[in-house]
Design a protein around this motif. Structure first.
Motif, short mmCIF file in Angstrom:
data_model
loop_
_atom_site.label_atom_id
_atom_site.label_comp_id
_atom_site.label_asym_id
_atom_site.label_seq_id
_atom_site.Cartn_x
_atom_site.Cartn_y
_atom_site.Cartn_z
N SER A 46 40.84 37.64 15.51
CA SER A 46 41.74 38.47 15.99
C SER A 46 41.33 40.07 15.29
N ALA A 47 42.05 41.09 15.62
CA ALA A 47 41.77 42.34 14.93
C ALA A 47 41.89 42.44 13.51
N ALA A 48 42.98 41.67 13.01
CA ALA A 48 43.04 41.68 11.66
C ALA A 48 41.95 40.97 10.91
N GLU A 49 41.56 40.03 11.53
CA GLU A 49 40.35 39.05 10.94
C GLU A 49 39.05 39.94 11.01
N VAL A 50 39.11 40.72 11.96
CA VAL A 50 37.79 41.62 12.15
C VAL A 50 37.73 42.45 10.96
N ALA A 51 39.00 43.21 10.77
CA ALA A 51 39.07 44.07 9.80
C ALA A 51 38.80 43.50 8.22
N VAL A 52 39.26 42.36 7.93
CA VAL A 52 39.12 41.52 6.73
C VAL A 52 37.57 41.37 6.55
N PHE A 53 36.80 40.77 7.58
CA PHE A 53 35.46 40.29 7.56
C PHE A 53 34.74 41.64 7.43
N ALA A 54 34.90 42.86 7.92
CA ALA A 54 34.22 44.08 7.77
C ALA A 54 34.43 44.69 6.27
N GLU A 55 35.63 44.50 5.77
CA GLU A 55 35.67 44.80 4.35
C GLU A 55 34.97 44.14 3.33
N LEU A 56 35.13 42.83 3.60
CA LEU A 56 34.36 41.78 2.71
C LEU A 56 32.89 41.90 2.84
N LEU A 57 32.18 41.98 4.02
CA LEU A 57 30.91 42.26 4.26
C LEU A 57 30.41 43.59 4.03
N GLY A 58 31.24 44.82 3.88
CA GLY A 58 30.71 45.87 3.59
C GLY A 58 30.28 46.87 4.95
N VAL A 59 30.78 46.35 6.02
CA VAL A 59 30.07 46.95 7.30
C VAL A 59 31.50 47.35 7.98
N GLU A 60 31.10 48.22 9.12
CA GLU A 60 32.28 48.91 10.12
C GLU A 60 32.63 47.48 10.91
N ALA A 61 33.96 47.73 11.22
CA ALA A 61 34.74 46.69 12.06
C ALA A 61 34.14 46.66 13.44
N LYS A 62 33.67 47.56 13.81
CA LYS A 62 32.87 47.30 15.26
C LYS A 62 31.67 46.65 15.05
N GLU A 63 31.02 46.87 13.88
CA GLU A 63 29.81 45.64 13.78
C GLU A 63 30.16 44.52 13.79
N VAL A 64 31.31 44.11 13.32
CA VAL A 64 31.69 42.89 12.99
C VAL A 64 32.03 42.26 14.39
N ALA A 65 33.00 42.96 14.93
CA ALA A 65 33.24 42.58 16.52
C ALA A 65 32.08 42.51 17.43
N ASP A 66 31.17 43.59 17.42
CA ASP A 66 30.13 43.40 18.06
C ASP A 66 29.02 42.17 17.78
N ARG A 67 29.19 41.71 16.37
CA ARG A 67 28.19 40.48 15.97
C ARG A 67 29.02 39.48 16.42
N ALA A 68 30.33 39.43 16.57
CA ALA A 68 31.10 38.20 17.01
C ALA A 68 31.07 38.20 18.22
N GLY A 69 30.57 38.88 19.14
CA GLY A 69 30.52 38.79 20.43
C GLY A 69 31.90 38.68 21.13
N ILE A 70 32.88 39.71 20.81
CA ILE A 70 34.09 39.63 21.19
C ILE A 70 34.46 41.05 21.46
N SER A 71 35.66 41.22 22.36
CA SER A 71 36.19 42.51 22.65
C SER A 71 37.27 42.67 21.92
N THR A 72 37.53 42.21 20.83
CA THR A 72 38.59 42.62 19.96
C THR A 72 38.69 44.00 19.78
#
Length: 104
Positions: A46-72
């Motif tokens: 979800s968008a909220a999970e993308v945001a949490v992953f990004a914060e924890l990994l120290g990257v932009e949310a867009k990078e997480v969404a792209d690497r997750a292969g999703i259109s969130t």
């Protein structure tokens, strides 16, 4: 955007921070089983999970969404006009369906 969940990339980011996958799951409010489905590309974030992953990994949310292969949508970057237009199209389609059912 990746076509599939890039588990190697996520594991590498976690390793850089010395974190196991379980921390990622807990931070996002997911069970380890749910996270396993994400890593196997059988569950979308979800968008909220993308945001949490990004914060924890120290990257932009867009990078997480792209690497997750999703259109969130990236949290905080949703175009309100596009969202309204999409909702108006959905409402119009639903109204057409209701009218068609009433005629049946």
């Amino acid at each position: 955007m990746a076509l599939f969940f890039d588990a190697e990339w996520f594991d590498a980011r976690l390793a850089e921070r010395g974190l196991p996958r379980t921390v990622l799951a807990a931070a996002a409010g997911m069970s380890p089983a749910e996270l396993a489905l994400v890593f196997k590309d059988q569950r979308e974030l979800s968008a909220a999970e993308v945001a949490v992953f990004a914060e924890l990994l120290g990257v932009e949310a867009k990078e997480v969404a792209d690497r997750a292969g999703i259109s969130t949508p990236v949290p905080g970057r949703v175009d309100p006009e596009a969202r309204i237009a999409a909702l108006e199209r959905r409402v119009a389609a639903l109204e057409e369906d209701v009218a068609r059912l009433k005629r049946s």
